[in-house]
Design an enzyme around this catalytic site. Sequence first.
Site, PDB file in Angstrom:
ATOM      1  N   VAL A  91      64.662  38.493  37.779  1.00  0.00           N
ATOM      2  CA  VAL A  91      64.811  39.744  37.029  1.00  0.00           C
ATOM      3  C   VAL A  91      64.438  40.925  37.918  1.00  0.00           C
ATOM      4  O   VAL A  91      63.433  40.897  38.619  1.00  0.00           O
ATOM      5  CB  VAL A  91      63.922  39.726  35.762  1.00  0.00           C
ATOM      6  N   CYS A  92      65.251  41.974  37.844  1.00  0.00           N
ATOM      7  CA  CYS A  92      65.001  43.190  38.618  1.00  0.00           C
ATOM      8  C   CYS A  92      64.872  44.371  37.666  1.00  0.00           C
ATOM      9  O   CYS A  92      65.872  44.929  37.214  1.00  0.00           O
ATOM     10  CB  CYS A  92      66.144  43.421  39.612  1.00  0.00           C
TER      11      CYS A  92
END
Length: 145
Positions: free
Chosen positions: A86-87
């Site tokens: 996840v960014c």
Amino acid sequence: MASQASLLLQKQLKDLCKNPVDGFSAGLVMRIISLNGALPLLDPLIRFRGFFNAIMSFPSNYPNSPPTVKFTSEIWHPNVYPDGLVCISILHPPGDDPNGYELASERWMPIHTVESIVLSIISMISSPNDESPANVEAADTTDYV
């Protein structure tokens, strides 16, 4: 002897169990260093539904450094790298962004909790940021997840 990070995570997990986030469940993996969670998501606007499992891994110096969150379920989303990582801004290291895209106030702060991270991820899924995508191909479509 339990580390400060372990004690804090135990408290946050207990709080999360007492006051659960709608549509999210969590359990311990590897002696509280990681949380294994599931997000049942449904959004007719972007046409997806299902359960998405993720692992949240915490560094030994948590809460001074952010955890990493990685989906173990396949997910197609602009803010999730193809490998599932996840960014989002709140999971980026604290301080100034070396690339100048994010304000320090948007990045990790020790006040964040497991709950605030989960809520941010739920928000990210329903409102993707395709201006700075982790998955460029997913950002080029409107059919996420």
